[in-house]
Design a protein around this motif. Structure first.
Motif, PDB file in Angstrom:
ATOM      1  N   ILE A 148       0.844  -1.195   0.000  1.00 11.67           N
ATOM      2  CA  ILE A 148       0.000   0.000   0.000  1.00 11.67           C
ATOM      3  C   ILE A 148       0.882   1.249   0.000  1.00 11.67           C
ATOM      4  CG2 ILE A 148      -1.812   1.271   1.193  1.00 11.67           C
ATOM      5  CD1 ILE A 148      -2.639  -1.463   0.013  1.00 11.67           C
ATOM      6  N   GLY A 149       0.612   2.135  -0.983  1.00 14.68           N
ATOM      7  CA  GLY A 149       1.377   3.368  -1.066  1.00 14.68           C
ATOM      8  C   GLY A 149       0.734   4.523  -0.324  1.00 14.68           C
ATOM      9  N   GLY A 150      -0.592   4.481  -0.126  1.00 11.56           N
ATOM     10  CA  GLY A 150      -1.264   5.550   0.595  1.00 11.56           C
ATOM     11  C   GLY A 150      -2.768   5.444   0.487  1.00 11.56           C
ATOM     12  N   PHE A 151      -3.468   6.210   1.367  1.00  6.22           N
ATOM     13  CA  PHE A 151      -4.929   6.258   1.396  1.00  6.22           C
ATOM     14  C   PHE A 151      -5.386   7.707   1.258  1.00  6.22           C
ATOM     15  CE2 PHE A 151      -3.762   2.668   4.152  1.00  6.22           C
ATOM     16  CZ  PHE A 151      -4.573   1.637   3.682  1.00  6.22           C
ATOM     17  N   THR A 152      -6.577   7.872   0.716  1.00  9.51           N
ATOM     18  CA  THR A 152      -7.254   9.163   0.760  1.00  9.51           C
ATOM     19  C   THR A 152      -8.742   8.936   0.553  1.00  9.51           C
ATOM     20  OG1 THR A 152      -7.194  11.460  -0.014  1.00  9.51           O
ATOM     21  CG2 THR A 152      -7.115   9.759  -1.704  1.00  9.51           C
ATOM     22  N   THR A 153      -9.541   9.959   0.849  1.00  3.38           N
ATOM     23  CA  THR A 153     -10.994   9.873   0.695  1.00  3.38           C
ATOM     24  C   THR A 153     -11.456  11.003  -0.196  1.00  3.38           C
ATOM     25  OG1 THR A 153     -11.139   9.019   2.948  1.00  3.38           O
ATOM     26  CG2 THR A 153     -13.195   9.752   1.918  1.00  3.38           C
ATOM     27  N   ASP A 154     -12.333  10.678  -1.164  1.00  2.00           N
ATOM     28  CA  ASP A 154     -12.845  11.735  -2.031  1.00  2.00           C
ATOM     29  C   ASP A 154     -14.083  12.382  -1.417  1.00  2.00           C
ATOM     30  OD1 ASP A 154     -15.070  10.117  -2.585  1.00  2.00           O
ATOM     31  OD2 ASP A 154     -14.209   9.355  -4.458  1.00  2.00           O
ATOM     32  N   HIS A 155     -14.656  13.341  -2.137  1.00  2.93           N
ATOM     33  CA  HIS A 155     -15.796  14.078  -1.583  1.00  2.93           C
ATOM     34  C   HIS A 155     -17.082  13.269  -1.565  1.00  2.93           C
ATOM     35  CE1 HIS A 155     -13.978  18.389  -2.108  1.00  2.93           C
ATOM     36  NE2 HIS A 155     -13.244  17.598  -1.359  1.00  2.93           N
ATOM     37  N   ASP A 156     -17.082  12.118  -2.210  1.00  5.75           N
ATOM     38  CA  ASP A 156     -18.236  11.217  -2.153  1.00  5.75           C
ATOM     39  C   ASP A 156     -18.023  10.120  -1.123  1.00  5.75           C
ATOM     40  OD1 ASP A 156     -19.685  12.544  -4.156  1.00  5.75           O
ATOM     41  OD2 ASP A 156     -18.561  11.507  -5.730  1.00  5.75           O
ATOM     42  N   ASN A 157     -17.005  10.309  -0.291  1.00  3.59           N
ATOM     43  CA  ASN A 157     -16.663   9.364   0.780  1.00  3.59           C
ATOM     44  C   ASN A 157     -16.233   8.002   0.247  1.00  3.59           C
ATOM     45  OD1 ASN A 157     -16.260   9.004   3.589  1.00  3.59           O
ATOM     46  ND2 ASN A 157     -18.134   7.775   3.717  1.00  3.59           N
ATOM     47  N   ASN A 158     -15.678   7.981  -0.930  1.00  2.00           N
ATOM     48  CA  ASN A 158     -15.063   6.759  -1.439  1.00  2.00           C
ATOM     49  C   ASN A 158     -13.615   6.709  -0.969  1.00  2.00           C
ATOM     50  OD1 ASN A 158     -17.336   5.905  -3.046  1.00  2.00           O
ATOM     51  ND2 ASN A 158     -16.778   7.527  -4.491  1.00  2.00           N
ATOM     52  N   LEU A 159     -13.154   5.530  -0.644  1.00  2.00           N
ATOM     53  CA  LEU A 159     -11.768   5.340  -0.210  1.00  2.00           C
ATOM     54  C   LEU A 159     -10.906   5.034  -1.437  1.00  2.00           C
ATOM     55  CD1 LEU A 159      -9.708   5.017   2.126  1.00  2.00           C
ATOM     56  CD2 LEU A 159     -10.265   2.564   2.109  1.00  2.00           C
ATOM     57  N   TRP A 160      -9.853   5.783  -1.587  1.00  2.00           N
ATOM     58  CA  TRP A 160      -8.895   5.557  -2.673  1.00  2.00           C
ATOM     59  C   TRP A 160      -7.616   4.998  -2.081  1.00  2.00           C
ATOM     60  CZ3 TRP A 160      -9.327   6.875  -8.010  1.00  2.00           C
ATOM     61  CH2 TRP A 160     -10.558   7.436  -8.366  1.00  2.00           C
ATOM     62  N   ILE A 161      -7.097   3.972  -2.733  1.00  2.00           N
ATOM     63  CA  ILE A 161      -5.901   3.305  -2.238  1.00  2.00           C
ATOM     64  C   ILE A 161      -4.884   3.220  -3.371  1.00  2.00           C
ATOM     65  CG2 ILE A 161      -4.953   1.212  -1.212  1.00  2.00           C
ATOM     66  CD1 ILE A 161      -7.783   0.591  -0.196  1.00  2.00           C
ATOM     67  N   GLY A 162      -3.735   3.803  -3.131  1.00  2.00           N
ATOM     68  CA  GLY A 162      -2.633   3.659  -4.080  1.00  2.00           C
ATOM     69  C   GLY A 162      -1.762   2.510  -3.657  1.00  2.00           C
ATOM     70  N   THR A 163      -1.501   1.591  -4.563  1.00  2.00           N
ATOM     71  CA  THR A 163      -0.741   0.389  -4.211  1.00  2.00           C
ATOM     72  C   THR A 163       0.656   0.436  -4.793  1.00  2.00           C
ATOM     73  OG1 THR A 163      -1.378  -0.917  -6.141  1.00  2.00           O
ATOM     74  CG2 THR A 163      -2.924  -0.874  -4.276  1.00  2.00           C
ATOM     75  N   ARG A 164       1.482  -0.441  -4.281  1.00  2.00           N
ATOM     76  CA  ARG A 164       2.874  -0.518  -4.721  1.00  2.00           C
ATOM     77  C   ARG A 164       3.026  -1.670  -5.712  1.00  2.00           C
ATOM     78  NH1 ARG A 164       6.449   1.803  -0.887  1.00  2.00           N
ATOM     79  NH2 ARG A 164       7.889   0.042  -0.953  1.00  2.00           N
ATOM     80  N   GLY A 165       2.368  -1.464  -6.896  1.00  2.00           N
ATOM     81  CA  GLY A 165       2.502  -2.461  -7.953  1.00  2.00           C
ATOM     82  C   GLY A 165       1.199  -2.932  -8.551  1.00  2.00           C
ATOM     83  N   SER A 166       0.084  -2.604  -7.917  1.00  2.00           N
ATOM     84  CA  SER A 166      -1.214  -3.103  -8.404  1.00  2.00           C
ATOM     85  C   SER A 166      -2.146  -1.991  -8.862  1.00  2.00           C
ATOM     86  CB  SER A 166      -1.904  -3.919  -7.296  1.00  2.00           C
ATOM     87  OG  SER A 166      -1.114  -5.028  -6.931  1.00  2.00           O
ATOM     88  N   GLY A 167      -1.633  -0.819  -9.064  1.00  2.00           N
ATOM     89  CA  GLY A 167      -2.448   0.273  -9.565  1.00  2.00           C
ATOM     90  C   GLY A 167      -3.228   0.982  -8.484  1.00  2.00           C
ATOM     91  N   LEU A 168      -4.372   1.566  -8.881  1.00  2.00           N
ATOM     92  CA  LEU A 168      -5.226   2.334  -7.978  1.00  2.00           C
ATOM     93  C   LEU A 168      -6.549   1.614  -7.760  1.00  2.00           C
ATOM     94  CD1 LEU A 168      -4.811   5.984  -9.322  1.00  2.00           C
ATOM     95  CD2 LEU A 168      -4.148   5.177  -7.061  1.00  2.00           C
ATOM     96  N   TYR A 169      -7.059   1.774  -6.532  1.00  2.00           N
ATOM     97  CA  TYR A 169      -8.367   1.230  -6.202  1.00  2.00           C
ATOM     98  C   TYR A 169      -9.260   2.347  -5.685  1.00  2.00           C
ATOM     99  CZ  TYR A 169      -6.481  -3.548  -6.349  1.00  2.00           C
ATOM    100  OH  TYR A 169      -5.906  -4.731  -6.731  1.00  2.00           O
ATOM    101  N   ARG A 170     -10.529   2.269  -6.066  1.00  2.00           N
ATOM    102  CA  ARG A 170     -11.555   3.125  -5.464  1.00  2.00           C
ATOM    103  C   ARG A 170     -12.584   2.222  -4.822  1.00  2.00           C
ATOM    104  NH1 ARG A 170     -15.253   6.891  -9.164  1.00  2.00           N
ATOM    105  NH2 ARG A 170     -16.105   4.838  -9.687  1.00  2.00           N
TER     106      ARG A 170
END
Length: 1016
Positions: free
Chosen positions: A257-279
């Motif tokens: 896991i490279g990091g977490f953040t939350t958008d304005h629609d309260n979705n969790l975004w996860i940046g990974t170390r090799g697997s792309g981005l998740y929402r």
């Protein structure tokens, strides 16, 4: 509850039904100092900050400003490796962590400073390698270091505390987070809770014995504490977090896991170390993943995330090793269908020429190179008809498509009229053999009141009977094949049939043409033709036609037969070609063009322009190529495939912050400021510093390439500039005065900011235009004028006085010449001659006397007389004197260098001297009386000498006579006064001297010498 969660998590992979995520990417090609982005932040002005492996970057929506140890803005950076960014909203400072220490950026001063310059007690931070900086409350900061544990800085209490500073732990602190009001810290394999104790904190283990994998990130989301690991995905701990059974290992997010953040629609975004981005949409249990695709510019630039951040607009920014990826929910609202996005790449030709929807809801597209295709809009699969792709040796172009009453498809193509059998997939051509040139067809329509097709070709119109598949000519009186200037002016590109069986032909050459095939009426619509000869598409909307032309959009009322309005797409000289018009379910009208899509309201007003900055994949569309679906979706075909969108789901961008001034240049050089350019309220420049360039930005990062600006310099030009995307304003040769620079900005949807940025500018006048200098000059001019006038008045008065004195003296001189003794004696002498019967002598002397009187009177009226006139007058006078004073001789000598006819002297000056010599010098002598008169030239002067050999001046002065001295005094005084006036008036150097001969060197005997010096 735990089992329910586990069950949901098991089934979440089956719920991946969300639309794909599309991104924009920023790399060093766009100005980033280096592509590895370790940290992201945003300051109070809205600027985005990116910390890379080689420098700090500030992004204003137009360009990156780089801060580096090697340049002036970044010379105070401890290192170019930027590891952490945190903006303190309380103190309005940006904390910057680097591999060799921390520093601060002060937005107010637009400058970097050491931590010690702001917080002296934290000076050690200037040189400590920093991994992360964060704050959870005012005046308290948490700093994770690389090798000095965790530091808590309380600036209010002026207290610096270090935690985990043992040799074993000081290099293993990885993250810190606030969850439900409590602070949690992670080390590589363990977690701790920071318990408030007095003015500080104490450390308490948290789930001490739980075998967490290597921990990299902590994050609070949706009533759970999320734990990102180095290589084994995510864990999360549901509330209450102190219970071990609430620790859940998620299987949804792969890799580190490279990091977490939350958008304005309260979705969790996860940046990974090799697997792309998740929402992760926790509400609907939907996970959407985005990975890098090598040839897809809308995919993330990499799969290895280093940082992730949500800005104040709700835009997601993710830092990778290969650049920065941005997810803007408003960016890709327009979707595109092409060879990449169609099902299995079945749309083999991206040049879409025509789209058609059949009565049963199916759809077909005509292409430039691949013939006709059937289009399944559910999955965007395109079914090819290979036999339609080539006709003869050339690619077949499908320009138009229609359908007959039996559901058969007919197409106008370059190979002629084409029949498509939907059941057998067979293709059959029906060429016009009599006129082969008719086989290049552009439009086809099934007539409502006839079992026929109307086909428009390069060479006019023809009917095609569906009963017997035969061609038929139009009636003779309907001449639709006129050839003008190399173009068939009735070549129709689109045909529309109304309820009265009028065919409205959109032609290239004659504008809009109406043809009724029942009554054979034919009419060119002149009001439309006067606007444009080239008409491409028509949308019927009640009694109004929305007509797309090469000269804008024309609104025509066919009932009233008049044009309501011509609406230009661009008033700045850009293209105004309108290819197609479509009306959405909300009453708005959409127009395709060479420069994107345009939206109009029902008042024919242009509302908004959409281009690639709004998410369009291309800008140029094709004639009459549009389609509207039953669900409200609209399609436009063009050179890059098919653009589709649903106007009802388009989200308006309402975020429109005030613009910011980023720099000011004077005469091409950056103006040195002690504060942020945006905080400057007024500036003053010298008169020769009047070439100004003001650069600005607006921190709206949604479709930022479409941000527009408008400005004016009040006092120079009160009109606002035409809105444009340029981010600088330049003013040259600004005259001295006071001005106000006003700036406003609009976002990509045309929403203007509520605030107008102002800057007062003063151009000082040069010293010769200042009020004090003008006042001094004015006073000097007034004084000079007054002086000149006064001097002139004085001169006039002086000249008048001189003239008066001259006149008086001339009269006195005349009196001196014509004194009563002289006249009486002269007349007595003449009388005696008469009595003695000397009539001839009496007559002769009387004539001389009269001539003398006349000459004296004439010369008295002249300012100057010649030497000759003076000599003549003297001779006349001496002749008269000899009548009464016979026993004297005289001689008049004239210098041979003296031009007696040209040289002028004042009159009545010499005669009184001669008279004075006779009566006061020679009269007292008994014999040998001689008088000498000489005129001598000396330079610019004439010297007149009157010399006698009389008794001399001394003897005369000794005499006690009462009459003779008075007489002499009168004549000499008059001459001296006249000489004085002559000198003043004519700027001469005249003088008179009378000396006894004994006083004159070289003169012998008795007598007097009178010397008169006159300027010629």
């Amino acid at each position: 509850m735990r089992w329910i969660t586990v069950i949901l998590m098991v089934f979440i992979p089956q719920l991946l039904m969300a639309q794909p995520l599309l991104f924009e990417n920023y790399t060093s090609d766009k100005g980033l100092s280096q592509n590895s982005c370790y940290t992201i932040g945003q300051d109070g002005y809205g600027f985005m900050w990116f910390g890379t492996q080689d420098g700090l970057n500030r992004y204003d929506g137009k360009e990156f400003k780089i801060y580096s140890q090697q340049n002036e803005p970044g010379k105070k950076l401890p290192s170019n490796i930027i590891t952490s960014l945190f903006y303190d909203t309380h103190k309005e400072l940006l904390w910057i962590g680097t591999a060799q220490g921390a520093c601060l950026y002060n937005p107010a001063g637009d400058s970097l400073m050491k931590v010690a310059e702001f917080y002296q007690l934290a000076s050690r931070l200037d040189n400590l390698p920093v991994k992360k900086i964060i704050s959870f409350k005012d005046d308290e900061y948490w700093i994770i270091t690389f090798n000095n544990g965790l530091i808590c800085l309380n600036t209010k209490l002026e207290k610096l505390t270090t935690f985990f500073n043992t040799e074993e732990d000081q290099a293993n602190v990885t993250s810190i987070a606030l969850h439900d009001g409590k602070i949690y810290v992670s080390l590589l394999y363990t977690m701790y809770q920071m318990i408030a104790a007095g003015t500080g904190y104490m450390v308490e283990p948290f789930h001490k014995n739980y075998p967490f994998p290597q921990i990299r990130e902590l994050y609070s989301y949706n009533k759970a504490l999320w734990i990102g690991t180095m290589a084994e995905g995510c864990y999360y701990i549901n509330n209450p977090v102190d219970k071990k059974e609430n620790i859940i290992a998620s299987k949804l997010f792969l890799g580190g896991i490279g990091g977490f953040t939350t958008d304005h629609d309260n979705n969790l975004w996860i940046g990974t170390r090799g697997s792309g981005l998740y929402r992760y949409d926790a509400k609907n249990n939907i996970v959407t993943r985005a990975v890098n695709k090598q040839y897809d510019p809308t995919s993330p630039c990499s799969n290895y995330s280093l940082s992730i951040f949500t800005d104040n607009q709700g835009i997601i920014w993710c830092g990778f090793f290969d650049g920065i990826t941005k997810y803007d929910p408003l960016r890709f609202q327009f979707r595109n269908i092409d060879e990449h996005s169609s099902f299995n790449g079945t749309l083999a030709d991206k040049m879409i020429v025509r789209m058609y929807k059949t009565n049963d809801g199916a759809a077909f597209v005509g292409t430039l190179n691949k013939g006709i295709m059937e289009w399944n809009r559910a999955n965007n699969e395109f079914i090819r008809y290979p036999a339609s792709e080539v006709y003869g040796n050339a690619n077949n172009v499908i320009y138009d498509i229609t359908e007959d009453n039996r559901g058969n498809i007919w197409a106008a193509s370059c190979g002629g009229l084409m029949h498509v059998n939907r059941k057998t997939k067979g293709i059959q051509y029906f060429p016009e053999k009599k006129l082969p040139e008719l086989n290049k067809m552009y439009a086809v329509i099934k007539l409502k009141k006839a079992d026929s097709l109307l086909i428009a070709s390069e060479n006019g119109l023809r009917f095609f009977s569906l009963k017997d598949n035969t061609w038929h000519l139009l009636p003779e009186k309907v001449k639709l094949t006129t050839f003008v200037g190399g173009l068939y002016v009735y070549t129709a590109r689109y045909v529309y049939e109304d309820e009265k069986n009028n065919l409205w032909l959109c032609t290239l050459g004659s504008g809009l043409v109406r043809y009724n095939y029942i009554s054979n009426e034919f009419e060119v619509i002149e009001p439309v033709k006067n606007i444009s000869l080239f008409v491409r598409h028509l949308l019927a909307d009640g009694p109004v036609f929305w007509i797309g032309t090469d000269n804008g959009l024309v609104i025509y009322n066919w009932q009233q037969k008049k044009v309501i309005k011509q609406a230009l797409l661009n008033a700045n000289g850009s293209s105004n070609v309108c290819y197609a018009v479509q009306k959405d379910d909300h009453g708005f009208y959409w127009v395709s063009s060479n420069l994107g899509l345009y939206k109009f309201n029902n008042k024919f007003e242009l509302l908004q322009k959409y281009n690639t900055g709004n998410g369009l994949s291309f800008l140029e569309y094709n004639t009459a190529c549009t389609l509207k679906d039953s669900d409200g979706a609209i399609y436009f075909g063009g050179v890059g495939g098919i653009t589709h969108f649903n106007p009802g789901t388009l989200i308006q961008n309402n975020f429109s912050p005030a613009p910011l001034i980023t720099s000011i240049k004077v005469n091409g050089t950056a103006w040195p400021l002690q504060e942020n350019p945006n905080l400057v309220k007024n500036l003053s420049f010298a008169h020769n510093q009047n070439f100004l360039s003001i650069q600005f930005a607006v921190t709206n990062f949604s479709n930022e390439s479409n941000n527009t600006f408008s400005y004016r310099l009040k006092g120079l030009n009160d009109n606002w500039s035409t809105a444009g995307t340029g981010n600088s304003a330049t003013f040259t040769s600004i005259p001295p005065g006071d001005y106000t620079f006003e700036l406003r900005s609009a976002n990509s949807d045309g929403k203007w900011s509520n605030e107008i940025k102002t800057l007062a500018i003063t151009i000082l006048p040069p010293w010769w235009q200042t009020w004090w200098f003008i006042s001094v000059v004015a006073i000097a001019i007034v004084s000079l004028i007054t002086f000149i006038i006064s001097r002139r008045i004085k001169t006039i008065r002086t000249e008048a006085a001189l003239k008066q004195q001259m006149a008086e003296l001339e009269i006195k001189g005349l009196h001196a010449q014509m004194n009563p003794h002289f006249i009486f004696n002269s007349l007595n002498s003449i009388k005696e001659m008469i009595l003695e019967d000397q009539k001839q002598n009496a007559s002769r002397y009387l004539s001389k006397f009269a001539q003398l009187i006349r000459t004296s009177l004439e010369q008295s009226r002249q300012t100057f007389i010649t030497i000759k006139q003076c000599v003549d007058h003297l001779q006349q006078y001496l002749e008269m004197e000899k009548l009464r004073f016979e026993d004297f001789t005289y001689s008049i000598e004239i210098d041979e260098n003296l031009d007696v006819n040209e040289t002028q002297i004042a009159p009545m000056l010499v005669q009184p001297l001669v008279e004075n010599a006779l009566w006061h010098g020679l009269r007292s002598k008994e014999s040998d009386r001689k008088l000498f008169i000489r005129f001598i030239k000396e330079g610019s002067h004439v010297i007149c000498e009157v010399e006698d050999n009389g008794v001399g001046l001394k003897h005369t002065m000794y005499s006690k006579s009462t009459t003779l001295p008075a007489h002499r005094s009168f004549g000499i005084t008059n001459i001296k006064e006249r000489l004085k006036l002559l000198n003043e008036k004519y700027h001469l150097q005249c003088s008179l001297s009378i000396k006894d001969k004994t006083e004159v060197p070289g003169r012998n005997g008795t007598g007097t010498v009178a010397t008169l010096q006159l300027t010629v």
